[in-house]
Motif scaffolding. Structure first.
Motif, short mmCIF file in Angstrom:
data_model
loop_
_atom_site.label_atom_id
_atom_site.label_comp_id
_atom_site.label_asym_id
_atom_site.label_seq_id
_atom_site.Cartn_x
_atom_site.Cartn_y
_atom_site.Cartn_z
N GLY A 16 0.79 -1.22 0.00
CA GLY A 16 0.00 0.00 0.00
C GLY A 16 0.83 1.27 0.00
N HIS A 17 2.16 1.14 0.15
CA HIS A 17 3.04 2.31 0.20
C HIS A 17 4.02 2.32 -0.98
CE1 HIS A 17 2.01 3.68 4.37
NE2 HIS A 17 1.61 2.42 4.45
N GLU A 18 3.76 1.54 -1.99
CA GLU A 18 4.67 1.47 -3.12
C GLU A 18 4.75 2.81 -3.86
OE1 GLU A 18 2.84 -2.54 -2.29
OE2 GLU A 18 2.05 -0.50 -2.62
N ARG A 66 6.63 11.64 2.07
CA ARG A 66 5.40 11.95 1.36
C ARG A 66 4.20 12.00 2.29
NH1 ARG A 66 3.31 6.73 -1.99
NH2 ARG A 66 1.60 8.21 -2.29
N LYS A 67 3.15 12.67 1.84
CA LYS A 67 1.88 12.53 2.52
C LYS A 67 1.34 11.13 2.25
CE LYS A 67 0.28 17.35 2.32
NZ LYS A 67 -0.85 18.24 1.95
N PRO A 68 0.61 10.55 3.19
CA PRO A 68 0.00 9.25 2.92
C PRO A 68 -1.07 9.37 1.85
CG PRO A 68 -0.83 10.14 4.98
CD PRO A 68 0.27 11.06 4.53
N GLY A 69 -1.32 8.29 1.15
CA GLY A 69 -2.39 8.29 0.17
C GLY A 69 -3.74 8.26 0.85
N ALA A 107 -0.16 13.94 -9.24
CA ALA A 107 -0.15 12.99 -10.35
C ALA A 107 1.16 12.22 -10.45
CB ALA A 107 -0.41 13.73 -11.66
N VAL A 108 2.22 12.72 -9.79
CA VAL A 108 3.53 12.07 -9.92
C VAL A 108 3.56 10.75 -9.15
CG1 VAL A 108 6.02 12.31 -9.55
CG2 VAL A 108 4.67 14.27 -10.33
N ILE A 109 3.30 10.80 -7.82
CA ILE A 109 3.33 9.56 -7.05
C ILE A 109 2.03 9.34 -6.26
CG2 ILE A 109 5.85 9.67 -6.84
CD1 ILE A 109 5.41 10.28 -3.82
N GLY A 110 1.07 10.26 -6.41
CA GLY A 110 -0.20 10.10 -5.72
C GLY A 110 -0.39 11.00 -4.53
#
Length: 356
Positions: A16-18, A66-69, A107-110
């Motif tokens: 889930g963190h890919e 990063r921020k979490p998705g 859009a780059v990594i979510g």
């Protein structure tokens, strides 16, 4: 559970963190050409809020945060604020990792992310700093004290951070913020001691003297990188909760280590401080006040500060509970933190009942 074993190092990226490696690499080639792949990507075991990764290349290592998705609470996971504050502090010579890139294009990594240099050194995951002699431990605690005092002594206008937060009414705003986050996170449930603190804290705030500085918000030994063989502080990490605020509020959050039990991250209540070479709570507080040229807090003020900071930490744990329920918890050990909420809330309430 050993804090060292729980949080030290990095491992495979958790489900889930890919990261979408091709999109990330293409963006970095355009925006940060010095950060070159191919990348061997691993995820740090620590980090309760924002997923953090180690990017290893044949020549150099970097850190991506990063921020979490998925859905997040308003104002939480502010990676862009972290990037801004470490950029200003790095330029001023304060020990932080060198920032390299910020991407707010989801859009780059979510999600929003930042990339910074990897600082090599030693992190002490246990607050008693094991494997040091008493003299070495005393020197490291003095370095902790000096580093947070230095942070609070920096000129916010000279840093370019005069608008990084609202100076004044720090405790009122913080109580309102964390009370709101606690009350609005329905998935995490309620705690009776937290409810009592939501009512008690606004009625017992000390008079605000208007002092304003950059506050870290989570200043603990495990958020610092020391040199491998000395007490030199090479970097202060994890600035997600930083803002402009009251220096004593920030320092007494750090001071909680004396009152939190060893079962909670950052605590060593009950330890034989003299044998370990750790200064007493009173001496550690006095050293900080001397460094920043500030009168020590009264007993009533200290009681409030401790209750406030434990409430705030409990609210963070409550947020972790909510992220577990939403499936966005960043740490593999988030459940351990969430399980500590009732005991921490009870300890926070106990601070209000201590005699002055």
């Amino acid at each position: 559970m050993s804090q060292t074993i729980t949080f030290e190092g990095s491992g495979p990226v958790r489900a889930g963190h890919e990261l979408p490696v091709e999109r990330l690499t293409a963006w970095l080639q355009q925006q940060a050409p010095d950060v070159r792949g191919p990348f061997d990507i691993r995820q740090f075991n620590g980090g309760q809020s924002n997923p953090t990764y180690r990017l290893d290349t044949p020549g150099k290592s970097y850190v991506l945060r990063r921020k979490p998705g998925g859905p997040v609470l308003k104002g939480a996971h502010a990676v862009e604020r972290e990037h801004r504050v470490i950029s200003a502090l790095h330029a001023a010579g304060f020990p932080v990792p060198a920032p390299l890139a910020l991407c707010e294009d989801e859009a780059v990594i979510g999600s929003t992310f930042m990339v910074m240099e990897m600082v090599e050194g030693r992190i002490f995951w246990s607050p008693t700093l094991p494997d040091l002699t008493p003299d070495q431990r005393a020197a490291h605690f003095d370095a902790l004290n000096a580093t947070i005092a230095r942070l609070h002594s920096l000129d916010i206008q000279a840093l370019g951070l005069g608008d990084y937060g609202r100076p004044g009414a720090f405790f009122a705003r913080q109580i309102q913020r964390w009370s709101r986050q606690y009350q609005e996170d329905d998935l995490a449930g309620r705690d009776p001691d937290m409810d009592r603190l939501v009512a008690w804290l606004p009625e017992n705030m000390p008079e605000d003297d208007g002092a304003a500085c950059v506050v870290h918000g989570d200043f603990r030994a495990d958020n610092l990188i020391f040199a491998p063989d000395s007490a030199e502080v090479r970097a202060v990490l994890d600035w997600e909760l930083s803002t402009l605020g009251h220096p004593m509020g920030d320092f007494t959050y750090h001071l909680m280590m004396y009152r939190l039990p060893p079962s909670m991250i950052g605590g060593f209540a009950g330890a034989d401080l003299k044998a370990l070479g750790i200064p007493s709570e009173a001496d550690y507080l006095a050293a900080y006040c001397e460094r920043v040229d500030r009168a020590p807090p009264t007993a009533d003020e200290l009681r409030f500060y401790m209750a406030f900071n434990m409430f705030r930490l409990a609210a963070i744990f409550h947020g972790i509970m909510g992220r577990i329920a939403r499936g966005t918890a960043a740490s593999a050990h988030a459940q351990t933190m969430a399980d500590n909420l009732p005991a921490l809330a009870a300890l926070a309430w106990a601070q209000t009942e201590t005699t002055s």
